[in-house]
Design an enzyme around this catalytic site. Structure first.
Site, mmCIF file in Angstrom:
data_model
loop_
_atom_site.group_PDB
_atom_site.id
_atom_site.type_symbol
_atom_site.label_atom_id
_atom_site.label_comp_id
_atom_site.label_asym_id
_atom_site.label_seq_id
_atom_site.Cartn_x
_atom_site.Cartn_y
_atom_site.Cartn_z
ATOM 1 N N LYS A 495 25.217 101.345 73.946
ATOM 2 C CA LYS A 495 23.934 100.639 74.010
ATOM 3 C C LYS A 495 24.080 99.379 74.862
ATOM 4 C CE LYS A 495 24.806 98.036 69.756
ATOM 5 N NZ LYS A 495 24.281 97.592 68.466
ATOM 6 N N ARG A 596 18.308 94.182 57.611
ATOM 7 C CA ARG A 596 17.670 94.188 58.918
ATOM 8 C C ARG A 596 16.819 95.445 59.037
ATOM 9 N NH1 ARG A 596 21.660 93.857 63.984
ATOM 10 N NH2 ARG A 596 22.146 95.974 63.263
ATOM 11 N N TYR A 724 22.000 69.464 90.336
ATOM 12 C CA TYR A 724 20.713 69.041 89.784
ATOM 13 C C TYR A 724 20.885 67.946 88.732
ATOM 14 C CZ TYR A 724 18.231 72.974 91.954
ATOM 15 O OH TYR A 724 17.666 73.848 92.849
ATOM 16 N N MET A 773 20.627 78.389 89.289
ATOM 17 C CA MET A 773 20.160 79.756 89.075
ATOM 18 C C MET A 773 21.096 80.781 89.726
ATOM 19 S SD MET A 773 16.600 81.667 90.145
ATOM 20 C CE MET A 773 15.583 80.874 88.884
#
Length: 829
Positions: A495, A596, A724, A773
């Site tokens: 998965k 769950r 940044y 990014m």
């Protein structure tokens, strides 16, 4: 010409007992231990080898269907009568029988045999000696790194009457193994490369390991070695074990047959100077790393002993090629897959590469781009007739031949084909529409420059890649198999894009290694696997209403965890007219404490009634999910869960006629709760190299390596800011490297400002400033690096578990966060 053996001959050699029909009429040419690697089925003899984790006997039925009729076994099949025209040779130990047969084969040839051992460099030295000697000799050698108890006999079996030199490598991992390999190889010339720490745990000490390795040369005439490895030198010179052994030594430090002097490294080559027989000599090699320099000197020494003129050696050394130690699978243009093996081309490595090609099931069309095979020592027509037969047997759809020799012999090839005189000729005529929806194997001698072809047919991709080691996947699977009972099944979790590793490629190798089930998160993942040729049963853990029809169509098995899901699935079955007479497999999820998904204990009675009232439903398994198998402080709760699961599943089974599988253990539970294996275990993160403890981690192999490269280097003065928001401050004159990986690729912003690091030249380089990014900056002030140098984000040297610790998360998240835009490269040693 190869010696032929009848089944009767072989049975006499291995002291077996023959059962079956037509036994004495079968002539054997090929030995087989791997069902993927059939060359000619009718002339193959399969050895059903039993290991700690695998048993070759389970492949007999499949091989019989593929046409194999001869088998060496330690146990006869229970249904032997159904193998009407097969021969079975029964022995006590099939591995020993293989070794006995190949030792007998070696005895039939009186040619020089070079035997190579050592901790590192065996395969490189063997391949380079082949490159250096093949102009004068017809050389047979070990394929790739076939140096084990199985690989060595298969290597020796290749000797035929055309060969006048053999080169075999031998590796051992424990006491007693080298004596067996010596009897098979029987080297006349020996070479030991070095001694390292590999497999130290299986020997008393380094001296013991050296003694074991040197047993390869018990009856050799000559041994080549480096005196600078003092423990090796002392064991050879001080031991009474080698009274008549001639030695040829080399050294950088002391008097030796070949005394190496100045070593000068330039941009892309190294000059090595030495003194031999009081003469100054030198060679140049196209490599600059220390390992290559040492490996080249080993080869130099051996060639000098063989009385080659140094000018001949030096000329050949200039053209040494890198040795491709692995086959890589990459994405190509137009939905193609590319296997790149373009550094060498000979019959042995071609056969191995074609086997790897045939393991790929994503495309039915298989194309081989093949160059001339250089310096084979064979007559041209005979060589390409053999190549044509091999290609035909391996089921290649299309051949693109490149080179004047293969073009001259084009009439020998029966498949769809096209030929070009050179790589340049191919590229001038190339059009991207040449290739679509196919798997392409690039196999060429280095002189043909197939890198240019690779560049045009490979999918243009991000500079950042995730390498996945398929051998490590198999190793980890076998580790966990060694921890479970022989009849316990394995469900492998693929998965979430196989925990970020790529679903199909992982599923494909797991299917070959016979896992019993695969599990995916959503139906679309399972559908893609079915379309790619995966046939093993697949459980879907999060079935959605809109996918039920597709799941039925593609034979996917839903997890049923609530009455709402059960109702919706039953309604789909009623609407689906084509399945009225077919039972549909489902898996029942029980909630034993995770809270769950899953049925509660109070739901069990109603669930039983619902299942019994719907004859179309076939319960294949009942399972639950443990909360904290890797945390010892919660062991009492884990045992409560196991007890609750046992009670609930037993209650369900007592009311159903068909037996079903029970499973509750995950990777961590396999080793920590062996008494709760039930019928099947679910193997997840452990398969991908993440252990539940330091002890377990030491037994697993690293699967995934995320790597990138330096785009630009800048020299920044003290008291400047980086990135940044000016978060990165230089406290000294700083050298920074910008690398093309950022949070869009899955690199967490939490690693910003020194919290995380990457590895450059084996040294940690802290991240400086905020992660952007598409890129980030690292501090390489104390590292000598250049632009385009490799950068490791995580891997063997900087494990995923450490990255997760730096982020403040778990390894699952680090792996699954690697973006799909990061190219996956799969390789197999």
């Amino acid at each position: 010409m190869k010696l032929t053996y009848s089944i009767a001959n072989i049975n006499e050699i291995i002291n077996g007992t023959i059962s079956g029909n037509n036994a004495s009429n079968i002539i054997i040419k090929d030995l087989l231990i791997d069902s993927r690697k059939i060359i000619t089925a009718e002339s193959s003899l399969f050895f059903a080898i039993k290991g700690e984790r695998n048993d070759g006997h389970i492949f007999i039925a499949d091989l019989y269907e593929k046409g194999v009729r001869s088998f060496v076994v330690s146990e006869l099949p229970a249904n032997i009568a159904s193998y009407k025209d097969a021969a079975f040779l029964k022995v006590k130990n099939t591995l020993f029988a293989l070794q006995l047969l190949c030792a007998h084969h070696r005895d039939s040839f009186d040619i020089p045999v070079i035997g190579i051992t050592g901790s590192n460099g065996k395969t490189i030295v063997k391949e380079w000696l082949f490159q250096l000697l093949r102009e004068d000799k017809n050389v047979v050698r070990s394929p790739k790194s076939f140096n084990s108890q199985v690989g060595v006999p298969l290597s020796v079996w290749q000797i035929n009457e055309e060969h006048d030199l053999a080169i075999f490598e031998a590796g051992i991992s424990k006491h007693g193994e080298m004596g067996l390999l010596q009897q098979i190889i029987q080297p006349t010339i020996g070479l030991i490369t070095n001694i390292g720490q590999a497999h130290d745990e299986n020997f008393q000490d380094q001296k013991h390991k050296i003694t074991e390795k040197l047993k390869l040369f018990d009856h050799a005439d000559l041994l080549v070695y480096c005196k600078d490895y003092l423990m090796i030198h002392n064991e050879i010179t001080n031991s009474n074990h080698f009274p008549d052994l001639e030695v040829f030594t080399w050294s950088r430090k002391s008097r030796a047959d070949l005394l190496v002097g100045r070593i000068t490294k330039r941009e892309s080559e190294t000059e090595i100077q030495a003194v031999y027989k009081n003469n100054f000599i030198h060679i140049n090699i196209p490599f600059t790393d220390e390992a290559s320099i040492e490996n080249a000197i080993h080869c130099w020494a051996l060639m000098l002993y063989l009385e080659y003129e140094n000018n001949v050696i030096a000329e050949r050394m200039k053209f040494l090629s890198p040795v491709a130690m692995r086959l890589e699978l990459k994405e190509g243009i137009n939905n193609c897959s590319i296997i790149n093996d373009s550094y060498n081309s000979d019959l042995g490595s071609l056969s191995i590469a074609l086997d790897f090609l045939n393991q790929q099931k994503q495309h039915p069309k298989k194309t081989l781009i093949l160059s001339d095979i250089l310096q084979s020592g064979k007559n041209e027509e005979a060589l390409y007739k053999e190549v044509a037969e091999l290609i035909h047997r391996k089921g290649i759809t299309r051949l693109i031949g490149i080179g004047e020799a293969i073009t001259r012999q084009s009439h020998l090839f029966q498949t769809d084909k096209i030929f070009y005189n050179s790589t340049t000729d191919f590229l001038q005529n190339y059009n991207s529409v040449f290739f679509r929806d196919e798997t392409i194997l690039l196999k060429g001698a280095r002189a043909f420059g197939f890198e240019a072809i690779s560049k045009v047919i490979q999918q243009k991709a991000h500079e950042t890649i995730l390498e996945i080691n398929l051998n490590a996947i198999v190793h980890n699977l076998n580790y966990y198999r060694s921890k479970i009972k022989a009849d316990t099944k394995v469900m492998a979790m693929v998965k979430a894009f196989s925990y970020g590793s790529g679903s199909f490629e992982i599923a494909n190798i797991l299917q070959f290694h016979r896992v019993d089930y695969l599990a995916v998160a959503y139906a679309d993942e399972g559908i893609e696997l079915r379309k790619a040729g995966i046939t093993v049963p697949i459980m879907v853990m999060n079935p959605e209403e809109q996918s039920y029809d597709s799941m039925i169509q593609y034979n996917l098995e839903p997890e049923i965890y609530s009455f709402r899901v059960l109702n919706l699935f039953e309604e789909t079955l009623k609407r689906s007219q084509r399945n009225l007479n077919k039972q549909i497999a489902i898996h029942i999820k029980l909630d034993t404490g995770m809270h769950r998904l899953g049925f509660e204990p109070d739901d069990v009675n109603e669930l039983i009634v619902r299942i019994k009232n719907n004859k179309q439903l076939l319960v294949k398994s009942v399972f639950s999910h443990l909360v904290a198998t890797d945390e010892a402080e919660h062991d009492a709760f884990t045992w409560q869960q196991i007890k609750k699961f046992t009670e609930m599943s037993d209650e369900i089974q007592s009311h159903l006629d068909q037996p079903f599988l029970k499973h509750i253990l995950n990777s961590a539970g396999i080793t920590r709760f062996p008494d709760a294996q039930f019928d099947m275990v679910r193997l997840g993160i452990g398969l991908y190299g993440i252990g539940a403890s330091s002890t377990e981690q030491s037994q697993l192999q690293n699967v995934s390596t995320l790597k990138t490269s330096i785009s630009q280097i800048k020299h920044i003065p003290a008291n400047e800011t980086i990135g940044y928001s000016r978060k990165g401050l230089t406290t000294r004159d700083t050298v920074i490297a910008t690398v093309p990986i950022g949070y869009a690729d899955g690199l967490s912003r939490k690693l910003s400002n020194g919290k995380g690091k990457m590895m450059v030249k084996g040294k940690p380089a802290p991240i400086i400033g905020n992660v952007c990014m598409d890129m980030c900056m690292i501090d390489i002030t104390d590292i000598r690096a250049t632009e385009n140098d490799e950068v490791i984000v995580f891997g063997e040297a900087y494990p995923i578990a450490e990255v997760a610790k730096d982020v403040g998360t778990i390894p699952y998240e680090v792996l699954t966060n690697v973006s799909r835009r990061v190219k996956r490269v799969y390789y197999q040693e």
